[in-house]
Design an enzyme around this catalytic site. Structure first.
Site, PDB file in Angstrom:
ATOM      1  CG  ASN A  11     -47.206 -35.062  45.490  1.00  0.00           C
ATOM      2  OD1 ASN A  11     -46.024 -35.374  45.311  1.00  0.00           O
ATOM      3  ND2 ASN A  11     -48.221 -35.860  45.171  1.00  0.00           N
ATOM      4  CD1 TRP A  12     -43.098 -29.616  44.521  1.00  0.00           C
ATOM      5  CD2 TRP A  12     -40.883 -29.722  44.231  1.00  0.00           C
ATOM      6  NE1 TRP A  12     -42.580 -28.362  44.762  1.00  0.00           N
ATOM      7  CE2 TRP A  12     -41.227 -28.397  44.601  1.00  0.00           C
ATOM      8  CE3 TRP A  12     -39.542 -30.032  44.001  1.00  0.00           C
ATOM      9  CZ2 TRP A  12     -40.254 -27.389  44.726  1.00  0.00           C
ATOM     10  CZ3 TRP A  12     -38.580 -29.029  44.138  1.00  0.00           C
ATOM     11  CH2 TRP A  12     -38.940 -27.720  44.495  1.00  0.00           C
ATOM     12  CE  LYS A  13     -49.058 -35.186  41.539  1.00  0.00           C
ATOM     13  NZ  LYS A  13     -50.226 -35.625  40.818  1.00  0.00           N
ATOM     14  CG  HIS A  95     -50.705 -39.568  45.523  1.00  0.00           C
ATOM     15  ND1 HIS A  95     -51.071 -39.847  44.229  1.00  0.00           N
ATOM     16  CD2 HIS A  95     -50.803 -38.227  45.668  1.00  0.00           C
ATOM     17  CE1 HIS A  95     -51.375 -38.718  43.615  1.00  0.00           C
ATOM     18  NE2 HIS A  95     -51.220 -37.711  44.461  1.00  0.00           N
ATOM     19  CD  GLU A  97     -50.148 -39.192  40.659  1.00  0.00           C
ATOM     20  OE1 GLU A  97     -49.019 -38.972  41.126  1.00  0.00           O
ATOM     21  OE2 GLU A  97     -50.883 -38.289  40.195  1.00  0.00           O
ATOM     22  CD  GLU A 165     -54.334 -35.783  46.695  1.00  0.00           C
ATOM     23  OE1 GLU A 165     -53.924 -34.644  46.576  1.00  0.00           O
ATOM     24  OE2 GLU A 165     -53.724 -36.776  46.281  1.00  0.00           O
ATOM     25  N   GLY A 171     -54.673 -33.466  38.647  1.00  0.00           N
ATOM     26  CA  GLY A 171     -53.978 -33.093  37.417  1.00  0.00           C
ATOM     27  C   GLY A 171     -54.884 -32.894  36.219  1.00  0.00           C
ATOM     28  CB  SER A 210     -57.523 -29.494  39.768  1.00  0.00           C
ATOM     29  OG  SER A 210     -57.154 -30.538  38.880  1.00  0.00           O
ATOM     30  N   GLY A 231     -50.501 -30.556  43.885  1.00  0.00           N
ATOM     31  CA  GLY A 231     -49.535 -31.148  42.968  1.00  0.00           C
ATOM     32  C   GLY A 231     -48.915 -30.084  42.077  1.00  0.00           C
ATOM     33  N   GLY A 232     -49.417 -29.990  40.846  1.00  0.00           N
ATOM     34  CA  GLY A 232     -48.815 -29.120  39.829  1.00  0.00           C
ATOM     35  C   GLY A 232     -48.565 -27.695  40.291  1.00  0.00           C
TER      36      GLY A 232
END
Ligand code: PEP
Length: 247
Positions: A11-13, A95, A97, A165, A171, A210, A231-232
């Site tokens: 997930n590049w957000k 998600h 977010e 999640e 993150g 993470s 994610g990251g």
């Protein structure tokens, strides 16, 4: 029931420009011998270009959200059919977010899932508790309720996955213990089987929050973990491949 093929989704957000497609190409180039399914979910602006860049490779492309409606006067929104038209075959929905930042309830997420199915997209539906909810001992109840409320019966017969999640792990570099992950994944499995019968036994349950090359093997081999939503660490091909290779 045989374990479902693991899915490792990135997930590049709100990250990524055209130059970032080199990282996606790098992921595709490093997949020889990998049996897991691999997907990258860039921002909507890159879905079409990434789909073209990865055509003919094993990497699937997904969106990060879609609107529940088909089309119309909804400035700034992106319909599921538009993502499909741009080359996506999957979409992340619910998600945290989006739930926290855009007021998405379970009912809204369920409507988006229906829209994704109408468009031919495979949904990855996210659930997870906040730190306060975990501290209050409510993690299993919250996640079970989110599974029940966010997954409409129309999913029966379709390919989809659920991503656990924990909000506090996204993150932050924090992760639950393996025992905590297994406990929640088992609760999700129970809820899936309650909703979809035997079919619910074959739905991949991804862990997200993470995940890094250094902790991926332990997490991905935990009971009822059927992949990862990353994610990251999905932004750089080398990191993402390190996770994919641990599956
Ligand atoms: C995510 O937001 O889906 C996620 C898992 O993020 P990270 O891997 O950066 O914690």
């Amino acid at each position: 029931m045989p374990a479902p093929t693991p899915l490792i989704a990135g997930n590049w957000k709100m990250n990524g420009l055209v130059a970032s497609l080199d990282e996606a190409r790098g992921v595709a180039a490093g997949l020889s011998g990998v049996t897991a399914r691999v997907a990258l979910c860039p921002p909507a602006t890159l879905v079409e270009r990434m789909s073209r860049a990865l055509a003919g490779t094993a990497v699937l492309v997904g969106g990060q959200d879609c609107d529940a409606r088909e089309s119309g006067a909804y400035t700034g929104d992106v319909a599921a059919e538009m993502l499909f038209d741009a080359g996506a075959t999957m979409v992340i929905l619910g998600h945290s977010e989006r739930r926290a930042g855009h007021g998405e309830t379970d009912a809204v997420v369920a409507d988006k899932v229906r829209a994704a199915l109408r468009a031919g997209l495979e949904p990855i539906v996210c659930v997870g508790e906040t730190l306060d909810e975990r501290r209050a001992g409510q993690a299993l109840a919250i996640v079970t309720e989110q599974v029940r409320g966010s997954l409409p019966p129309e999913l029966a017969g379709h390919a989809f996955s659920v991503a656990y999640e924990p909000v506090w792990a996204i993150g932050t570099g924090l992760t639950p213990t393996i025992a905590e992950i297994e406990e929640v994944h088992q609760a999700i499995r129970t809820a899936l089987m309650g909703a979809f019968g035997g079919e619910g036994g074959g739905v991949p349950i991804l862990y997200g929050g993470s995940v890094k090359p250094t902790n991926a093997a332990e997490i991905l081999h935990a009971a009822e973990v059927g992949g990862a939503l990353v994610g990251g660490a999905s932004l750089k091909a080398a990191d993402f491949l390190g996770i994919i290779r641990a599956a």
